[in-house]
Design a protein around this motif. Sequence first.
Motif, mmCIF file in Angstrom:
data_model
loop_
_atom_site.group_PDB
_atom_site.id
_atom_site.type_symbol
_atom_site.label_atom_id
_atom_site.label_comp_id
_atom_site.label_asym_id
_atom_site.label_seq_id
_atom_site.Cartn_x
_atom_site.Cartn_y
_atom_site.Cartn_z
ATOM 1 N N TRP A 89 0.823 -1.204 0.000
ATOM 2 C CA TRP A 89 0.000 0.000 0.000
ATOM 3 C C TRP A 89 0.858 1.254 0.000
ATOM 4 O O TRP A 89 0.535 2.246 -0.635
ATOM 5 N N VAL A 90 1.966 1.210 0.748
ATOM 6 C CA VAL A 90 2.853 2.375 0.859
ATOM 7 C C VAL A 90 3.756 2.474 -0.368
ATOM 8 O O VAL A 90 4.003 3.555 -0.881
ATOM 9 N N GLY A 91 4.247 1.350 -0.842
ATOM 10 C CA GLY A 91 5.171 1.343 -1.969
ATOM 11 C C GLY A 91 4.477 1.543 -3.303
ATOM 12 O O GLY A 91 3.252 1.645 -3.386
ATOM 13 N N SER A 92 5.289 1.583 -4.347
ATOM 14 C CA SER A 92 4.718 1.706 -5.688
ATOM 15 C C SER A 92 4.274 0.324 -6.148
ATOM 16 O O SER A 92 4.671 -0.690 -5.601
ATOM 17 N N GLY A 109 6.017 6.730 -1.293
ATOM 18 C CA GLY A 109 6.487 5.456 -0.776
ATOM 19 C C GLY A 109 6.912 5.484 0.681
ATOM 20 O O GLY A 109 7.648 4.614 1.133
ATOM 21 N N ARG A 110 6.444 6.478 1.436
ATOM 22 C CA ARG A 110 6.777 6.614 2.852
ATOM 23 C C ARG A 110 5.735 7.513 3.500
ATOM 24 O O ARG A 110 4.936 8.145 2.814
ATOM 25 N N LEU A 111 5.774 7.565 4.836
ATOM 26 C CA LEU A 111 4.878 8.479 5.528
ATOM 27 C C LEU A 111 5.207 9.904 5.119
ATOM 28 O O LEU A 111 6.379 10.254 4.984
ATOM 29 N N PRO A 112 4.197 10.725 4.913
ATOM 30 C CA PRO A 112 4.465 12.104 4.497
ATOM 31 C C PRO A 112 5.036 12.943 5.639
ATOM 32 O O PRO A 112 4.764 12.687 6.813
ATOM 33 N N THR A 113 5.836 13.941 5.272
ATOM 34 C CA THR A 113 6.303 14.925 6.248
ATOM 35 C C THR A 113 5.158 15.902 6.513
ATOM 36 O O THR A 113 4.150 15.906 5.795
ATOM 37 N N MET A 114 5.309 16.741 7.509
ATOM 38 C CA MET A 114 4.277 17.744 7.791
ATOM 39 C C MET A 114 4.061 18.653 6.586
ATOM 40 O O MET A 114 2.930 18.990 6.261
ATOM 41 N N ALA A 115 5.129 19.061 5.914
ATOM 42 C CA ALA A 115 5.008 19.927 4.740
ATOM 43 C C ALA A 115 4.242 19.232 3.619
ATOM 44 O O ALA A 115 3.377 19.828 2.983
ATOM 45 N N GLU A 116 4.574 17.975 3.377
ATOM 46 C CA GLU A 116 3.882 17.217 2.322
ATOM 47 C C GLU A 116 2.407 17.017 2.680
ATOM 48 O O GLU A 116 1.534 17.133 1.830
ATOM 49 N N LEU A 117 2.161 16.749 3.948
ATOM 50 C CA LEU A 117 0.803 16.542 4.410
ATOM 51 C C LEU A 117 -0.038 17.806 4.229
ATOM 52 O O LEU A 117 -1.175 17.739 3.769
ATOM 53 N N SER A 118 0.523 18.949 4.555
ATOM 54 C CA SER A 118 -0.226 20.197 4.422
ATOM 55 C C SER A 118 -0.575 20.474 2.960
ATOM 56 O O SER A 118 -1.628 21.034 2.670
ATOM 57 N N LYS A 119 0.269 20.058 2.025
ATOM 58 C CA LYS A 119 -0.036 20.219 0.603
ATOM 59 C C LYS A 119 -1.177 19.307 0.158
ATOM 60 O O LYS A 119 -1.930 19.651 -0.733
ATOM 61 N N MET A 120 -1.311 18.136 0.791
ATOM 62 C CA MET A 120 -2.397 17.213 0.458
ATOM 63 C C MET A 120 -3.746 17.752 0.883
ATOM 64 O O MET A 120 -4.765 17.440 0.282
ATOM 65 N N MET A 121 -3.738 18.529 1.975
ATOM 66 C CA MET A 121 -4.993 19.030 2.520
ATOM 67 C C MET A 121 -5.458 20.193 1.703
ATOM 68 O O MET A 121 -6.464 20.607 1.580
ATOM 69 N N ALA A 177 -11.453 -0.054 1.702
ATOM 70 C CA ALA A 177 -11.001 1.338 1.617
ATOM 71 C C ALA A 177 -9.556 1.570 2.037
ATOM 72 O O ALA A 177 -8.869 2.421 1.467
ATOM 73 N N LEU A 178 -9.065 0.837 3.046
ATOM 74 C CA LEU A 178 -7.733 1.125 3.590
ATOM 75 C C LEU A 178 -6.588 1.006 2.579
ATOM 76 O O LEU A 178 -5.725 1.885 2.546
ATOM 77 N N PRO A 179 -6.536 -0.033 1.747
ATOM 78 C CA PRO A 179 -5.397 -0.111 0.812
ATOM 79 C C PRO A 179 -5.272 1.132 -0.082
ATOM 80 O O PRO A 179 -4.187 1.693 -0.216
ATOM 81 N N GLY A 180 -6.370 1.581 -0.626
ATOM 82 C CA GLY A 180 -6.337 2.761 -1.497
ATOM 83 C C GLY A 180 -6.045 4.036 -0.742
ATOM 84 O O GLY A 180 -5.330 4.915 -1.230
ATOM 85 N N LEU A 181 -6.597 4.160 0.469
ATOM 86 C CA LEU A 181 -6.375 5.367 1.255
ATOM 87 C C LEU A 181 -4.918 5.484 1.677
ATOM 88 O O LEU A 181 -4.300 6.544 1.529
ATOM 89 N N VAL A 182 -4.350 4.393 2.184
ATOM 90 C CA VAL A 182 -2.938 4.429 2.587
ATOM 91 C C VAL A 182 -2.068 4.731 1.372
ATOM 92 O O VAL A 182 -1.125 5.524 1.450
ATOM 93 N N ASP A 183 -2.400 4.150 0.232
ATOM 94 C CA ASP A 183 -1.660 4.406 -0.998
ATOM 95 C C ASP A 183 -1.677 5.898 -1.347
ATOM 96 O O ASP A 183 -0.650 6.482 -1.668
ATOM 97 N N LYS A 184 -2.838 6.518 -1.250
ATOM 98 C CA LYS A 184 -2.963 7.948 -1.575
ATOM 99 C C LYS A 184 -2.264 8.836 -0.546
ATOM 100 O O LYS A 184 -1.767 9.905 -0.884
ATOM 101 N N LEU A 185 -2.227 8.411 0.705
ATOM 102 C CA LEU A 185 -1.588 9.206 1.753
ATOM 103 C C LEU A 185 -0.068 9.050 1.769
ATOM 104 O O LEU A 185 0.620 9.791 2.476
ATOM 105 N N THR A 186 0.451 8.095 1.006
ATOM 106 C CA THR A 186 1.898 7.844 0.962
ATOM 107 C C THR A 186 2.384 7.844 -0.491
ATOM 108 O O THR A 186 2.969 6.868 -0.958
#
Length: 150
Positions: free
Chosen positions: A82-85, A138-150, A126-135
């Motif tokens: 889910w996290v990886g490509s 290929g890794r947990l997003p940083t705060m900066a990356e997360l703020s851009k997603m919102m 839902a979880l596989p797709g959601l985790v894929d979109k949130l990462t």
Amino acid sequence: MAGLQDMIRSSAPGGNIGKPLMIALGALLASGVLFGGGRAEQPASTGSQPTSDEGAGGLLGGLGGLLNKLQQGGLANETKSWVGSGQNQSVSPGQLGSALGPNIIKTLAQQSGISEEELTQQLSQALPGLVDKLTPNGRLPTMAELSKMM
């Protein structure tokens, strides 16, 4: 928060997601179920989460904690996909329920107002797709990356 809601909706098969599942996913990602009230043990850090974001709670704490919980529950290969490509591996409702544990499933079902069976069925979709979109990197997003997603 509309960006996150859109992301959650788009991760569900067919893009149709009900309010009960939104509540359950929100609880998982906000760390309320995994870390609140002593319902579950706080998982150890994976090391992939930047130390500057530790304790930030919210999505980063919840997503990292959720992934740790699932990995510790026997779904390491699935969560890596889910996290990886590449293609996301599916997970059955039973596998997901076992990995999260009965206390978390019961709490989420109570919060969302749906049965435990329906909850695990919907989360497994839902979880596989959601985790894929949130990462996306290929890794947990940083705060900066997360703020851009919102």
